[in-house]
Write a protein that holds these residues in place. Structure first.
Motif, short mmCIF file in Angstrom:
data_model
loop_
_atom_site.label_atom_id
_atom_site.label_comp_id
_atom_site.label_asym_id
_atom_site.label_seq_id
_atom_site.Cartn_x
_atom_site.Cartn_y
_atom_site.Cartn_z
N ALA A 1 5.68 3.42 1.81
CA ALA A 1 4.88 2.26 1.41
C ALA A 1 4.95 1.22 2.51
O ALA A 1 5.93 1.15 3.26
CB ALA A 1 5.40 1.67 0.11
N GLN B 1 8.09 -1.62 6.02
CA GLN B 1 7.80 -0.30 5.48
C GLN B 1 9.06 0.32 4.89
O GLN B 1 10.18 -0.04 5.28
CB GLN B 1 7.26 0.64 6.57
CG GLN B 1 5.84 0.37 6.99
CD GLN B 1 5.30 1.43 7.94
OE1 GLN B 1 6.05 2.09 8.66
NE2 GLN B 1 3.97 1.60 7.94
N GLN C 1 7.25 4.60 -5.35
CA GLN C 1 7.20 3.38 -6.14
C GLN C 1 8.58 2.73 -6.26
O GLN C 1 8.70 1.50 -6.26
CB GLN C 1 6.64 3.67 -7.53
CG GLN C 1 6.30 2.41 -8.31
CD GLN C 1 5.59 2.72 -9.59
OE1 GLN C 1 6.19 3.20 -10.55
NE2 GLN C 1 4.29 2.43 -9.63
N GLU D 1 8.85 0.74 -3.27
CA GLU D 1 7.99 -0.45 -3.37
C GLU D 1 8.72 -1.57 -4.08
O GLU D 1 8.69 -2.74 -3.64
CB GLU D 1 6.71 -0.11 -4.12
CG GLU D 1 5.76 0.82 -3.40
CD GLU D 1 4.53 1.13 -4.23
OE1 GLU D 1 4.21 0.35 -5.14
OE2 GLU D 1 3.89 2.16 -3.98
N HIS E 1 0.85 -1.19 0.00
CA HIS E 1 0.00 0.00 0.00
C HIS E 1 0.89 1.24 0.00
O HIS E 1 1.86 1.31 0.76
CB HIS E 1 -0.90 0.00 1.24
CG HIS E 1 -1.84 1.15 1.28
ND1 HIS E 1 -2.97 1.21 0.49
CD2 HIS E 1 -1.83 2.30 2.01
CE1 HIS E 1 -3.61 2.34 0.73
NE2 HIS E 1 -2.94 3.02 1.65
N PRO E 2 0.58 2.25 -0.83
CA PRO E 2 1.47 3.41 -0.96
C PRO E 2 1.27 4.47 0.11
O PRO E 2 1.06 5.65 -0.19
CB PRO E 2 1.12 3.93 -2.36
CG PRO E 2 -0.33 3.59 -2.52
CD PRO E 2 -0.50 2.27 -1.83
#
Length: 218
Positions: free
Chosen positions: A136, A153, A172, A175, A110-111
């Motif tokens: 994230a 995280q 991102q 991520e 989840h961002p």
């Protein structure tokens, strides 16, 4: 024996690409047994096919309600016998009818730095709140939306001239770095869901999840 990973995505599929590359490079001891989408036109399916990966398109618009779609999705995924189901930009709220059979084998990225900003528009909300950092969270999926315990995280500073697009691009990148770490930790059994808490080697993880080095076993 390498693990079998099912990826669910609805869009371009950059996290799916990052996971596929991590498998190819040996950073994940596993392989993508299927890349599935609720949108037949999603770019993630074409990108997966180009890599020679099995794909599955299951258009949610062809089903009368959420429960019927979720039941069909569960049955379709079960045919691939995944050890882990990974949500990578899957833009559907999954019902308990889907989540419960995969509980403990279902993770999401989840961002935002959960529990801040569950749901959509996370980067705009972080900027509007004047946050100094964003990021994230990889977490186990439970029945409550974006409320499962964190595995890992990543944090990035919010710059003074940020807009949602620039912030999203930096998040991102993180991520793509942390999701393979979390997937490997789950496949190896180092991390697991025990009740409603995440554990690393039997010890409860803190609310923000594990330290990356500990997750990787270093």
């Amino acid at each position: 024996m390498s693990g079998r990973i099912a990826v669910l995505a609805s869009g371009v599929g950059s996290n799916a690409e990052a996971l596929a590359e991590a498998c190819e490079q040996g950073r994940i001891d596993g392989r993508l047994c299927v890349v599935a989408s609720n949108r037949p036109e999603a770019a993630v399916l074409a990108r997966a096919s180009a890599r020679g990966l099995p794909t599955l398109a299951l258009d949610h618009r062809a089903y009368p309600d959420r429960a019927t779609f979720d039941a069909a999705l569960h049955d379709a995924l079960a045919n691939f016998e995944p050890d882990l189901v990974v949500l990578a930009g899957f833009m559907r709220i999954l019902s308990p009818a889907f989540i419960t059979p995969w509980r403990g084998r279902l993770i999401n990225i989840h961002p935002s730095l959960l529990p801040r900003y569950p749901g959509l528009d996370t980067h705009a909300r972080a900027l509007a709140a004047g946050d100094r950092e964003a990021g994230a969270t990889v977490h186990f999926v439970i029945e409550a939306l974006d409320a499962g315990p964190a595995i890992l995280q990543a944090r990035v500073p919010v710059e003074v001239d940020d807009n949602p697009e620039r912030l999203a691009a930096r998040v991102q990148e993180e991520e793509h770095r942390i999701y393979p770490l979390a997937v490997q930790a789950c496949l190896s059994g180092r991390v697991r869901l025990a009740g409603d808490r995440a554990e690393l080697l039997g010890r409860p993880l803190p609310p923000a999840g594990a330290d990356p080095a500990a997750l990787a076993g270093r």
